[in-house]
Motif scaffolding. Structure first.
Motif, PDB file in Angstrom:
ATOM      1  N   HIS A 144      85.469  10.416   9.535  1.00 34.94           N
ATOM      2  CA  HIS A 144      86.754  10.786  10.112  1.00 34.94           C
ATOM      3  C   HIS A 144      87.023  12.282   9.923  1.00 34.94           C
ATOM      4  O   HIS A 144      87.540  12.948  10.824  1.00 34.94           O
ATOM      5  CB  HIS A 144      87.862   9.949   9.471  1.00 34.94           C
ATOM      6  CG  HIS A 144      89.155   9.967  10.227  1.00 34.94           C
ATOM      7  ND1 HIS A 144      90.258   9.254   9.829  1.00 34.94           N
ATOM      8  CD2 HIS A 144      89.526  10.614  11.367  1.00 34.94           C
ATOM      9  CE1 HIS A 144      91.240   9.471  10.671  1.00 34.94           C
ATOM     10  NE2 HIS A 144      90.828  10.290  11.616  1.00 34.94           N
ATOM     11  N   LEU A 147      85.066  14.102  12.452  1.00 31.88           N
ATOM     12  CA  LEU A 147      85.657  13.980  13.786  1.00 31.88           C
ATOM     13  C   LEU A 147      86.880  14.877  13.955  1.00 31.88           C
ATOM     14  O   LEU A 147      87.371  15.043  15.079  1.00 31.88           O
ATOM     15  CB  LEU A 147      86.031  12.523  14.069  1.00 31.88           C
ATOM     16  CG  LEU A 147      84.850  11.569  14.284  1.00 31.88           C
ATOM     17  CD1 LEU A 147      85.328  10.137  14.407  1.00 31.88           C
ATOM     18  CD2 LEU A 147      84.031  11.974  15.509  1.00 31.88           C
ATOM     19  N   HIS A 157      87.224  12.592  19.244  1.00 29.51           N
ATOM     20  CA  HIS A 157      88.308  11.927  18.518  1.00 29.51           C
ATOM     21  C   HIS A 157      89.677  12.094  19.158  1.00 29.51           C
ATOM     22  O   HIS A 157      90.604  11.319  18.867  1.00 29.51           O
ATOM     23  CB  HIS A 157      88.334  12.438  17.067  1.00 29.51           C
ATOM     24  CG  HIS A 157      89.186  11.614  16.157  1.00 29.51           C
ATOM     25  ND1 HIS A 157      89.082  10.234  16.065  1.00 29.51           N
ATOM     26  CD2 HIS A 157      90.166  11.974  15.273  1.00 29.51           C
ATOM     27  CE1 HIS A 157      89.938   9.786  15.174  1.00 29.51           C
ATOM     28  NE2 HIS A 157      90.626  10.818  14.683  1.00 29.51           N
ATOM     29  N   GLU A 178      82.930   7.218  19.586  1.00 28.61           N
ATOM     30  CA  GLU A 178      83.575   6.914  18.307  1.00 28.61           C
ATOM     31  C   GLU A 178      83.419   5.440  17.954  1.00 28.61           C
ATOM     32  O   GLU A 178      83.220   5.085  16.790  1.00 28.61           O
ATOM     33  CB  GLU A 178      85.056   7.292  18.357  1.00 28.61           C
ATOM     34  CG  GLU A 178      85.778   7.067  17.045  1.00 28.61           C
ATOM     35  CD  GLU A 178      87.158   7.684  17.014  1.00 28.61           C
ATOM     36  OE1 GLU A 178      87.932   7.363  16.083  1.00 28.61           O
ATOM     37  OE2 GLU A 178      87.478   8.509  17.906  1.00 28.61           O
TER      38      GLU A 178
END
Length: 303
Positions: A144, A147, A157, A178
């Motif tokens: 995350h 991203l 993202h 994703e």
């Protein structure tokens, strides 16, 4: 497919009578291939993506006071916008998620997910699910963060961040790349600690239900997840969406420990501190003036 054709053969092979749960599992799975059982995930995901977000829509319709728990109360999506989100999720489900489930079966066999008897104990299921959640949370945290670098956000993202005030239906709403990338953290736990097919089903289902709750847009005080240690929840993740593309805070998918350890929750904690001080100041002024205030953090956040 189970190596037994009758209950008697199964009991002889195990050297003991089958439990009630094992009898049910035998009656259901004995004539079905492991591939067919694995593909149940497609049905489970479809039902979860379709039904669980509707719980929040239903609560909105029958319980008017639910809006006091809405994290961003000034943002309200129309039903047409909500349906459009669901439609886009279903398109991604048909084109990416479903085929990925159909094609990933060899990897499931490779890591050792079994459908055989005996069934795992409750303790084994809970322990394995705990490992899966912790492993997924840690690896998802770093993916995350990647991203949210300039390239990752602009190319991939930002699709998920189209909903700055998330809703349950938007939990799986993301770029196709994703969806594929985040399948890696979900598979790592079962690869490290292989379990039974039932445990795997539960893992996939619970992880998606958790994501829907986290994206619900409601910080409901009586939700059972409030009692899970270090659990982030809807308010925690909502801040990440609220800040948007520039967010460098609250990357964790489930728990809060990674953000705390690596210092990526400072913005969230600072905001909560300011809101708390503002609320206390308003309440103090109200009491001094002979009035009263009943102001929530959600109300302050929306100002």
């Amino acid at each position: 497919m189970l190596p037994y054709t009758t209950l008697l053969e199964a009991e002889t092979g195990l050297g003991r009578p089958l439990t009630a749960a094992e009898t049910l599992w035998f009656n259901y799975s004995s004539t079905k291939s492991d591939y067919f059982l694995y593909c149940h995930n497609i049905l489970f995901l479809f039902l979860i993506f379709s039904v669980f977000p509707l719980v929040y829509v239903f609560i909105e319709l029958v319980y008017s006071n639910i809006h006091r728990y809405k994290i961003q109360p000034k943002v309200k999506l129309s039903y047409s916008d909500t349906f459009r989100c669901y439609r886009d999720v279903m398109r991604m489900f048909i084109l990416v998620v479903g085929p990925l489930q159909l094609l990933s079966y060899p990897s499931i066999k490779l890591i050792g997910i079994r459908s055989s008897l005996p069934l795992p104990s409750i303790y084994e299921i809970v322990a394995q699910l705990a490992v899966y959640f912790i492993v997924e949370d840690y690896t998802n945290y770093w993916i995350h963060r990647f991203l949210h670098c300039k390239w990752g956000y602009e190319k991939i993202h930002k699709v998920h961040h189209e909903y700055s005030a998330p809703i349950g239906f938007a939990a799986p709403y993301a770029h196709w790349a994703e969806v594929l990338i985040l399948g890696i953290p979900s598979a790592l736990g079962p690869a490290m600690v292989p379990g039974h097919m039932i445990t795997f089903w539960l893992w996939i289902a619970l992880r998606q239900i958790e994501a829907i709750e986290t994206h619900s847009g409601y910080d409901i005080p009586w939700t059972p997840t409030k009692y899970i240690p270090f659990y982030g929840g809807a308010d925690y993740h909502d801040y990440h969406h609220y800040v948007g593309g520039q967010s460098q805070s609250n990357f964790a998918s489930v728990f809060t420990y990674c953000d705390y350890i690596y210092g990526t929750d400072k913005g969230y904690r600072y905001q909560k501190k300011l809101l708390r001080q503002l609320k206390e100041g308003l309440e103090s002024n109200g009491n001094q003036n002979g009035g009263s205030y009943n102001i929530s953090g959600q109300d302050l956040k929306s100002e």
